[in-house]
Design an enzyme around this catalytic site. Structure first.
Site, mmCIF file in Angstrom:
data_model
loop_
_atom_site.group_PDB
_atom_site.id
_atom_site.type_symbol
_atom_site.label_atom_id
_atom_site.label_comp_id
_atom_site.label_asym_id
_atom_site.label_seq_id
_atom_site.Cartn_x
_atom_site.Cartn_y
_atom_site.Cartn_z
ATOM 1 N N ASP A 27 3.921 60.430 3.305
ATOM 2 C CA ASP A 27 3.919 62.005 3.468
ATOM 3 C C ASP A 27 3.721 62.254 4.923
ATOM 4 O O ASP A 27 3.271 61.933 5.839
ATOM 5 C CB ASP A 27 2.538 62.581 2.780
ATOM 6 C CG ASP A 27 2.531 62.503 1.069
ATOM 7 O OD1 ASP A 27 3.856 62.235 0.746
ATOM 8 O OD2 ASP A 27 1.573 62.268 0.701
ATOM 9 N N ASN A 68 8.343 74.035 10.061
ATOM 10 C CA ASN A 68 9.383 74.907 9.558
ATOM 11 C C ASN A 68 8.927 76.428 9.798
ATOM 12 O O ASN A 68 9.656 77.089 10.085
ATOM 13 C CB ASN A 68 9.512 74.629 7.961
ATOM 14 C CG ASN A 68 10.117 73.401 7.800
ATOM 15 O OD1 ASN A 68 11.116 72.981 8.437
ATOM 16 N ND2 ASN A 68 9.848 72.872 6.392
ATOM 17 N N HIS A 98 13.676 75.646 10.257
ATOM 18 C CA HIS A 98 13.872 74.458 9.265
ATOM 19 C C HIS A 98 14.782 73.351 9.884
ATOM 20 O O HIS A 98 14.916 72.425 9.527
ATOM 21 C CB HIS A 98 14.912 75.040 8.239
ATOM 22 C CG HIS A 98 13.657 75.760 7.022
ATOM 23 N ND1 HIS A 98 12.952 75.208 6.069
ATOM 24 C CD2 HIS A 98 13.385 76.946 6.861
ATOM 25 C CE1 HIS A 98 12.283 75.878 5.456
ATOM 26 N NE2 HIS A 98 12.521 77.118 5.996
ATOM 27 N N ASP A 122 14.000 69.487 9.254
ATOM 28 C CA ASP A 122 15.267 68.676 8.985
ATOM 29 C C ASP A 122 15.039 67.376 9.870
ATOM 30 O O ASP A 122 15.350 66.356 9.513
ATOM 31 C CB ASP A 122 16.405 69.313 8.788
ATOM 32 C CG ASP A 122 16.740 70.436 7.767
ATOM 33 O OD1 ASP A 122 15.752 70.481 6.944
ATOM 34 O OD2 ASP A 122 17.434 71.210 7.707
ATOM 35 N N ASP A 125 8.313 66.811 2.143
ATOM 36 C CA ASP A 125 7.943 65.798 3.023
ATOM 37 C C ASP A 125 7.381 64.438 2.145
ATOM 38 O O ASP A 125 6.572 63.721 2.799
ATOM 39 C CB ASP A 125 6.620 66.349 3.769
ATOM 40 C CG ASP A 125 5.570 66.668 3.095
ATOM 41 O OD1 ASP A 125 5.414 66.661 1.780
ATOM 42 O OD2 ASP A 125 4.437 67.140 3.446
#
Length: 201
Positions: free
Chosen positions: A88, A96, A101, A105, A131
């Protein structure tokens, strides 16, 4: 109807669909009639659709759909036990929200690149979504203790190689990976007593 790959007259390889049927000619002899057509573009589109149905678009890793199918396929006595490594990325949502974002990414792609560089060629690396990642390791002729030990070793290598994550840390956001190891023995998934929680903020 048969689809095969063959050489084109220009030397390139093309996919050809061949349809064959038998008939009697005017001499009452059996003859073969065949029709072929170039289906290279259709095959390319079909392969792309098949690829996208089993892969995550951002990372190229396998997706949850593939994971569910593969886990069911591996759930036989011959393939068990199966060990898992869960990964995770803590702080992705805030990244984000604060930086956009595209930065999130970048984190996901960095995690993907790291997992692919550390894991073995036969390991199945999946982005479950957001994630969350999972690495599926199947072990032929391996007992549960050995399977967990191997998974832990790979998990530690993953954590070590995720150090570049810390370059994303700021005064307001701390990016850390959390890893866990579990075992699937055929009836249930059990978490080992020494469950790894590395770097949890």
């Amino acid at each position: 109807i048969l689809t095969i790959e063959q050489y084109h007259k220009n030397g390139s390889m093309v996919w050809v669909e061949i349809s064959v049927r038998f008939r009697f000619n005017e001499l009452n002899q059996i003859e073969v009639i065949g029709i072929s057509r170039d289906v290279t573009e259709r095959k390319k589109i079909d392969d792309e659709i098949r690829y996208l149905s089993f892969h995550d678009q951002l990372t190229g890793l396998y997706n949850r759909r593939y994971y569910d199918i593969e886990l069911e396929r591996l759930n036989t006595a011959r393939n068990l036990p199966i060990s898992f490594i869960t990964v995770d990325i803590n702080g992705l949502k805030m990244t984000n929200d604060v930086f956009g974002h595209s930065s999130g990414d970048d984190l996901i792609k960095l995690a993907s690149k790291t997992l692919k560089s550390v894991c073995r060629e036969d390991d199945i690396i999946v982005r479950l979504g957001g994630d969350e990642f999972i690495v599926l390791l199947n072990h032929l002729d391996t007992d549960e203790s050995t399977a967990v030990h191997l998974a832990k070793n790979i998990a530690e290598k993953i954590n070590k190689n995720l150090n570049p994550f810390y370059k994303f840390n700021t005064n307001t956001i701390r990016i850390t990976p959390s890893l866990g190891v579990a075992l699937f023995s055929g009836h249930e998934v059990s978490v080992d007593d020494e469950y790894l929680e590395i770097g949890r903020a």
